[in-house]
Design a protein around this motif. Structure first.
Motif, PDB file in Angstrom:
ATOM      1  N   GLU A  39       8.719  63.902 -18.247  1.00 34.68           N
ATOM      2  CA  GLU A  39       8.826  63.803 -17.390  1.00 34.68           C
ATOM      3  C   GLU A  39       7.218  64.121 -16.596  1.00 34.68           C
ATOM      4  OE1 GLU A  39      12.762  63.688 -14.781  1.00 34.68           O
ATOM      5  OE2 GLU A  39      11.946  65.790 -14.752  1.00 34.68           O
ATOM      6  N   ARG A  40       6.961  65.215 -16.846  1.00 35.06           N
ATOM      7  CA  ARG A  40       5.838  65.645 -16.793  1.00 35.06           C
ATOM      8  C   ARG A  40       4.837  64.547 -17.132  1.00 35.06           C
ATOM      9  NH1 ARG A  40       4.680  71.308 -16.148  1.00 35.06           N
ATOM     10  NH2 ARG A  40       2.767  71.692 -17.612  1.00 35.06           N
ATOM     11  N   ILE A  41       4.903  64.152 -18.730  1.00 37.08           N
ATOM     12  CA  ILE A  41       3.887  63.109 -19.011  1.00 37.08           C
ATOM     13  C   ILE A  41       3.538  62.282 -17.802  1.00 37.08           C
ATOM     14  CG2 ILE A  41       3.236  61.519 -20.931  1.00 37.08           C
ATOM     15  CD1 ILE A  41       2.855  65.238 -21.664  1.00 37.08           C
ATOM     16  N   GLU A  42       4.753  61.763 -17.345  1.00 37.69           N
ATOM     17  CA  GLU A  42       5.000  60.236 -16.483  1.00 37.69           C
ATOM     18  C   GLU A  42       3.867  60.733 -15.654  1.00 37.69           C
ATOM     19  OE1 GLU A  42       8.769  57.437 -14.895  1.00 37.69           O
ATOM     20  OE2 GLU A  42       8.901  59.589 -16.269  1.00 37.69           O
ATOM     21  N   LEU A  43       4.707  61.881 -14.674  1.00 39.22           N
ATOM     22  CA  LEU A  43       4.298  62.055 -13.437  1.00 39.22           C
ATOM     23  C   LEU A  43       2.348  62.354 -14.188  1.00 39.22           C
ATOM     24  CD1 LEU A  43       3.926  62.837 -10.243  1.00 39.22           C
ATOM     25  CD2 LEU A  43       4.723  65.565 -10.989  1.00 39.22           C
ATOM     26  N   ALA A  44       1.514  62.527 -14.594  1.00 43.96           N
ATOM     27  CA  ALA A  44       0.547  63.088 -15.046  1.00 43.96           C
ATOM     28  C   ALA A  44      -0.453  61.240 -14.908  1.00 43.96           C
ATOM     29  CB  ALA A  44       0.615  63.351 -16.272  1.00 43.96           C
ATOM     30  N   GLU A  45       0.568  60.428 -15.678  1.00 48.17           N
ATOM     31  CA  GLU A  45      -0.070  58.684 -15.889  1.00 48.17           C
ATOM     32  C   GLU A  45       0.063  58.387 -14.854  1.00 48.17           C
ATOM     33  OE1 GLU A  45       2.432  57.963 -18.921  1.00 48.17           O
ATOM     34  OE2 GLU A  45       0.795  59.190 -21.324  1.00 48.17           O
ATOM     35  N   LEU A  46       1.515  58.420 -14.158  1.00 48.65           N
ATOM     36  CA  LEU A  46       1.333  57.443 -12.387  1.00 48.65           C
ATOM     37  C   LEU A  46       0.327  57.353 -11.841  1.00 48.65           C
ATOM     38  CD1 LEU A  46       4.795  58.738 -11.841  1.00 48.65           C
ATOM     39  CD2 LEU A  46       4.347  56.220 -12.415  1.00 48.65           C
ATOM     40  N   PRO A  47      -0.304  58.245 -11.503  1.00 48.96           N
ATOM     41  CA  PRO A  47      -1.564  58.104 -10.586  1.00 48.96           C
ATOM     42  C   PRO A  47      -2.531  56.853 -11.258  1.00 48.96           C
ATOM     43  CG  PRO A  47      -1.786  60.239 -10.591  1.00 48.96           C
ATOM     44  CD  PRO A  47      -0.298  59.903 -11.855  1.00 48.96           C
ATOM     45  N   GLU A  48      -3.260  56.825 -12.079  1.00 49.07           N
ATOM     46  CA  GLU A  48      -3.789  56.074 -13.020  1.00 49.07           C
ATOM     47  C   GLU A  48      -3.247  54.358 -13.090  1.00 49.07           C
ATOM     48  OE1 GLU A  48      -5.472  55.100 -17.401  1.00 49.07           O
ATOM     49  OE2 GLU A  48      -4.850  57.881 -16.963  1.00 49.07           O
ATOM     50  N   GLN A  49      -1.727  54.764 -13.198  1.00 50.29           N
ATOM     51  CA  GLN A  49      -0.793  53.938 -13.454  1.00 50.29           C
ATOM     52  C   GLN A  49      -1.283  52.594 -11.995  1.00 50.29           C
ATOM     53  OE1 GLN A  49       2.837  53.797 -14.768  1.00 50.29           O
ATOM     54  NE2 GLN A  49       3.460  51.809 -13.657  1.00 50.29           N
ATOM     55  N   ILE A  50      -0.771  54.155 -11.022  1.00 54.24           N
ATOM     56  CA  ILE A  50      -0.964  52.926  -9.375  1.00 54.24           C
ATOM     57  C   ILE A  50      -1.976  52.708  -8.790  1.00 54.24           C
ATOM     58  CG2 ILE A  50      -0.562  53.358  -7.031  1.00 54.24           C
ATOM     59  CD1 ILE A  50       1.139  56.160  -7.669  1.00 54.24           C
ATOM     60  N   GLU A  51      -3.430  53.011  -9.194  1.00 57.46           N
ATOM     61  CA  GLU A  51      -4.516  52.402  -8.888  1.00 57.46           C
ATOM     62  C   GLU A  51      -4.536  51.008  -9.511  1.00 57.46           C
ATOM     63  OE1 GLU A  51      -9.625  54.796  -9.961  1.00 57.46           O
ATOM     64  OE2 GLU A  51      -8.124  55.892 -10.823  1.00 57.46           O
ATOM     65  N   ARG A  52      -4.468  51.276 -11.781  1.00 54.40           N
ATOM     66  CA  ARG A  52      -4.417  50.032 -12.068  1.00 54.40           C
ATOM     67  C   ARG A  52      -3.832  49.032 -11.405  1.00 54.40           C
ATOM     68  NH1 ARG A  52      -3.566  51.981 -16.498  1.00 54.40           N
ATOM     69  NH2 ARG A  52      -1.019  51.196 -16.563  1.00 54.40           N
ATOM     70  N   LEU A  53      -2.755  48.506 -10.914  1.00 55.59           N
ATOM     71  CA  LEU A  53      -2.117  47.586 -10.609  1.00 55.59           C
ATOM     72  C   LEU A  53      -2.922  47.918  -9.456  1.00 55.59           C
ATOM     73  CD1 LEU A  53       1.676  49.123 -11.348  1.00 55.59           C
ATOM     74  CD2 LEU A  53       0.150  47.204 -12.412  1.00 55.59           C
ATOM     75  N   ASP A  54      -3.465  48.721  -8.642  1.00 63.63           N
ATOM     76  CA  ASP A  54      -3.759  48.674  -7.235  1.00 63.63           C
ATOM     77  C   ASP A  54      -5.349  47.639  -7.239  1.00 63.63           C
ATOM     78  OD1 ASP A  54      -3.172  49.024  -4.225  1.00 63.63           O
ATOM     79  OD2 ASP A  54      -3.171  51.096  -5.207  1.00 63.63           O
ATOM     80  N   LYS A  55      -5.714  47.857  -8.713  1.00 66.25           N
ATOM     81  CA  LYS A  55      -6.956  47.331  -9.041  1.00 66.25           C
ATOM     82  C   LYS A  55      -7.019  45.446  -8.772  1.00 66.25           C
ATOM     83  CE  LYS A  55     -10.700  47.462 -11.562  1.00 66.25           C
ATOM     84  NZ  LYS A  55     -11.922  48.003 -12.576  1.00 66.25           N
ATOM     85  N   GLN A  56      -5.343  45.778  -9.467  1.00 70.15           N
ATOM     86  CA  GLN A  56      -5.425  44.258 -10.152  1.00 70.15           C
ATOM     87  C   GLN A  56      -4.579  43.440  -9.005  1.00 70.15           C
ATOM     88  OE1 GLN A  56      -1.986  44.259 -13.303  1.00 70.15           O
ATOM     89  NE2 GLN A  56      -3.499  45.569 -14.615  1.00 70.15           N
ATOM     90  N   ILE A  57      -3.770  44.276  -8.101  1.00 72.30           N
ATOM     91  CA  ILE A  57      -4.043  43.365  -6.571  1.00 72.30           C
ATOM     92  C   ILE A  57      -5.375  42.786  -6.003  1.00 72.30           C
ATOM     93  CG2 ILE A  57      -2.564  43.798  -4.332  1.00 72.30           C
ATOM     94  CD1 ILE A  57      -0.695  45.500  -6.245  1.00 72.30           C
ATOM     95  N   ALA A  58      -6.067  43.843  -6.064  1.00 70.67           N
ATOM     96  CA  ALA A  58      -6.868  43.833  -5.086  1.00 70.67           C
ATOM     97  C   ALA A  58      -8.166  42.268  -5.693  1.00 70.67           C
ATOM     98  CB  ALA A  58      -7.793  44.598  -5.327  1.00 70.67           C
ATOM     99  N   GLU A  59      -7.850  42.136  -6.712  1.00 73.82           N
ATOM    100  CA  GLU A  59      -8.232  41.131  -7.557  1.00 73.82           C
ATOM    101  C   GLU A  59      -8.444  39.669  -7.466  1.00 73.82           C
ATOM    102  OE1 GLU A  59      -8.534  42.823 -11.833  1.00 73.82           O
ATOM    103  OE2 GLU A  59     -10.602  43.922 -11.564  1.00 73.82           O
ATOM    104  N   LEU A  60      -6.814  39.786  -7.841  1.00 76.09           N
ATOM    105  CA  LEU A  60      -5.696  38.805  -7.254  1.00 76.09           C
ATOM    106  C   LEU A  60      -6.121  37.613  -5.624  1.00 76.09           C
ATOM    107  CD1 LEU A  60      -2.364  39.285  -9.230  1.00 76.09           C
ATOM    108  CD2 LEU A  60      -4.092  37.270  -9.482  1.00 76.09           C
TER     109      LEU A  60
END
Length: 288
Positions: free
Chosen positions: A221-242
């Motif tokens: 869970e600690r690993i997952e929590l650490a990776e979530l901000p980057e994952q959210i940022e990446r998804l946000d970027k993909q949505i903005a590009e679309l």
């Protein structure tokens, strides 16, 4: 008292003075405590875990021993270090690496959290949760039991009883039984565990209806929590590009199938983003 003796009876290291021990077939047992005696001080970490081989099969796949050891927080350089130069925490990680490299469907651990640092303890928790077989575990670490076990077998009132969940689940169910309900299901003949401190785990999470409270996050869970901000940022970027692409009039000059495909992709990414936000809030809410 007698917890280690019970494990040794189950492992066949002791003969019972009365009664008998009945074991299933096709058992492949890995005993953590035995491994403590099998570290060769004059061999490297890589040689101790790989028994001299460069590759190892673990979790159903073959990988290079150095890559496998990285899962246990050993760098390539540290993997080539003699065991006698390791710290206590590093030695314990070598033992865990040896344990999970063995072809086993049953793991037996006797007080495994003794002398473990936080990093190694979280690593052990994560590995046990992911393990697909059965774990027989003796521990006085109540939080550790709560984090990893799905079944607790208890000697109480002259009987052997089985409870779903870990230590705190046992306390809750025992209180409920005492106040309003008949006793829990008794363990079948031949099933044994230590009082208040022995538990077995089987694959799959425990379905608990208790509200989630503050607790220390598990390693995964600690690993997952650490990776979530980057994952959210990446998804946000993909949505903005679309959105930017769809704002261009040329977008709608494409064939209808291409437009529909991109619109569907946008909905999928937005759904994944919403899920990632919910998971981030859930994990943040668990942090004590």
């Amino acid at each position: 008292a007698g917890k280690t003796t019970l494990l040794r009876l189950l492992l066949g290291q002791l003969t019972p003075q009365s009664g008998g021990v009945r074991l299933g077939t096709n058992l492949q047992i890995a005993y953590f405590d035995q491994l403590r005696e099998r570290l060769d001080e004059e061999r490297t970490v890589q040689e101790n875990v790989g028994d001299g081989y460069d590759t190892i099969e673990a979790g159903g796949k073959r990988q290079h021993i150095v890559g496998y050891l990285q899962n246990f927080l050993f760098s390539a350089e540290r993997a080539r270090t003699l065991v006698r130069f390791l710290s206590g925490g590093e030695r314990n990680r070598v033992l865990l690496a040896k344990l999970f490299a063995k072809p086993a469907n049953v793991i037996v651990l006797d007080e495994p959290t003794n002398d473990l640092d936080i990093e190694t303890l979280e690593l052990l928790e994560s590995r046990l949760v992911e393990f697909g077989g059965t774990v027989l575990l003796v521990s006085h670490d109540r939080e550790f039991l709560n984090n990893v076990v799905s079944s607790t077998i208890v000697f109480e009132e002259g009987e052997v009883r089985e409870y779903v969940g870990g230590h705190d689940d046992w306390l809750r169910q025992r209180a409920e039984r005492s106040s309003q309900s008949p006793g829990p299901v008794k363990a079948s003949n031949g099933r044994r565990a230590t009082r208040q401190a022995t538990a077995t785990t089987a694959p799959g999470p425990v379905d608990s209806k208790e509200p989630i409270g503050k607790r220390r996050l598990k390693y995964a869970e600690r690993i997952e929590l650490a990776e979530l901000p980057e994952q959210i940022e990446r998804l946000d970027k993909q949505i903005a590009e679309l959105h930017q692409a769809m704002a261009d009039p040329a977008f709608y000059q494409q064939p209808g199938e291409a437009i529909a495909r991109e619109q569907t992709r946008l909905k999928e990414i937005e759904s994944r983003l919403a899920t990632a936000y919910r998971r981030w809030e859930e994990l943040e809410g668990l942090v004590d």
